[in-house]
Design an enzyme around this catalytic site. Sequence first.
Site, PDB file in Angstrom:
ATOM      1  N   TYR A 152     -50.994  40.718 -28.312  1.00 54.99           N
ATOM      2  CA  TYR A 152     -51.486  41.666 -29.333  1.00 54.99           C
ATOM      3  C   TYR A 152     -51.537  43.102 -28.782  1.00 54.99           C
ATOM      4  O   TYR A 152     -51.140  44.048 -29.456  1.00 54.99           O
ATOM      5  CB  TYR A 152     -52.873  41.201 -29.766  1.00 54.99           C
ATOM      6  CG  TYR A 152     -53.528  41.960 -30.892  1.00 54.99           C
ATOM      7  CD1 TYR A 152     -53.176  41.725 -32.216  1.00 54.99           C
ATOM      8  CD2 TYR A 152     -54.545  42.886 -30.636  1.00 54.99           C
ATOM      9  CE1 TYR A 152     -53.813  42.399 -33.255  1.00 54.99           C
ATOM     10  CE2 TYR A 152     -55.189  43.558 -31.661  1.00 54.99           C
ATOM     11  CZ  TYR A 152     -54.831  43.313 -32.973  1.00 54.99           C
ATOM     12  OH  TYR A 152     -55.463  43.976 -33.998  1.00 54.99           O
ATOM     13  N   LYS A 156     -49.524  46.257 -30.265  1.00 57.16           N
ATOM     14  CA  LYS A 156     -50.233  47.429 -30.788  1.00 57.16           C
ATOM     15  C   LYS A 156     -49.856  48.704 -30.029  1.00 57.16           C
ATOM     16  O   LYS A 156     -49.857  49.804 -30.600  1.00 57.16           O
ATOM     17  CB  LYS A 156     -51.743  47.187 -30.745  1.00 57.16           C
ATOM     18  CG  LYS A 156     -52.222  46.119 -31.747  1.00 57.16           C
ATOM     19  CD  LYS A 156     -51.735  46.392 -33.155  1.00 57.16           C
ATOM     20  CE  LYS A 156     -52.498  45.637 -34.225  1.00 57.16           C
ATOM     21  NZ  LYS A 156     -51.896  45.832 -35.564  1.00 57.16           N
TER      22      LYS A 156
END
Length: 251
Positions: A152, A156
């Site tokens: 993640y 991001k």
Amino acid sequence: MADSRVAIVTGAARGIGAATAKRLAEDGFAVAVIDLDEKQCADTVSAIESGGGTALAVGCDVSDAGQVESAVDRIAAKLGGPTVLVNNAGVIRDNMLFKMSEDDWDTVMNVHLRGSFLMSRAVQKHMVEAKWGRIVNLSSTSALGNRGQANYSTAKAGLQGLTKTLAIELGKFGVTANAIAPGFIATDMTKATAERVGMDFEDFAKAAASQIPVARAGQPEDVANTVSFFVDERSGFVSGQVIYVAGGPKV
Ligand SMILES: NC(=O)c1ccc[n+]([C@@H]2O[C@H](COP(=O)([O-])OP(=O)(O)OC[C@H]3O[C@@H](n4cnc5c(N)ncnc54)[C@H](O)[C@@H]3O)[C@@H](O)[C@H]2O)c1
């Protein structure tokens, strides 16, 4: 400003996406509410319609190129050419590196990175035609690194690079691209994290708030308000930026 005021928000069935779709409708946009399944979008669509706005429910997996192309074509045919895109759809598959599967890695990359790439590529032609557009990508404070989120945090951080490149390539067509990096926002996503670590959500949110300078958890509307700022006609000189919506600087 483009003649057609049509916005697309992905992952808008709930959470930050739903709040953003409602806010953009209040700002005067017809809003295409995209989520995995068209039926999931019903609550957001009816909230917008009961407030006097226009909304269209669209089922689409943003990581699938064919589905993205036909969703954007359908939106353009039904509402008009989209000139605002909020790449919000997201998933988490948290695990420590040594336990992270290839599937967990690929799923997160596909939804966040491939999804935002495919959506931006499909929508840019309408923005270029209109000589006006706004793209807002949902990053996260996790872009700065977060235990258990190798997949993640990579996605991001990648979205921040995508944002800056879109800003450079599309600027001359009147299109801005910016990113929002939220901290702790109370949604189903953070509820799932609380569950994974075996904590009651209220205690989890309280613990998060104790580390946040403004001493509260964020709400989806805090992010929606920042989207509204980036999308505003008067924000046309703000591009390629990342704004942390985290109740303080990242600690
Ligand atoms: N909640 C937070 O604290 C927080 C913090 C930083 C960033 N974010 C980011 O904000 C965005 C929204 O988060 P949220 O908390 O509202 O999450 P959420 O889980 O409540 O909602 C995400 C939505 O995206 C949809 N979605 C997932 N995969 C999809 C796909 N392939 N195609 C279309 N839709 C898909 C889901 O069905 C869901 O409705 C995400 O990108 C998330 O990573 C959230």
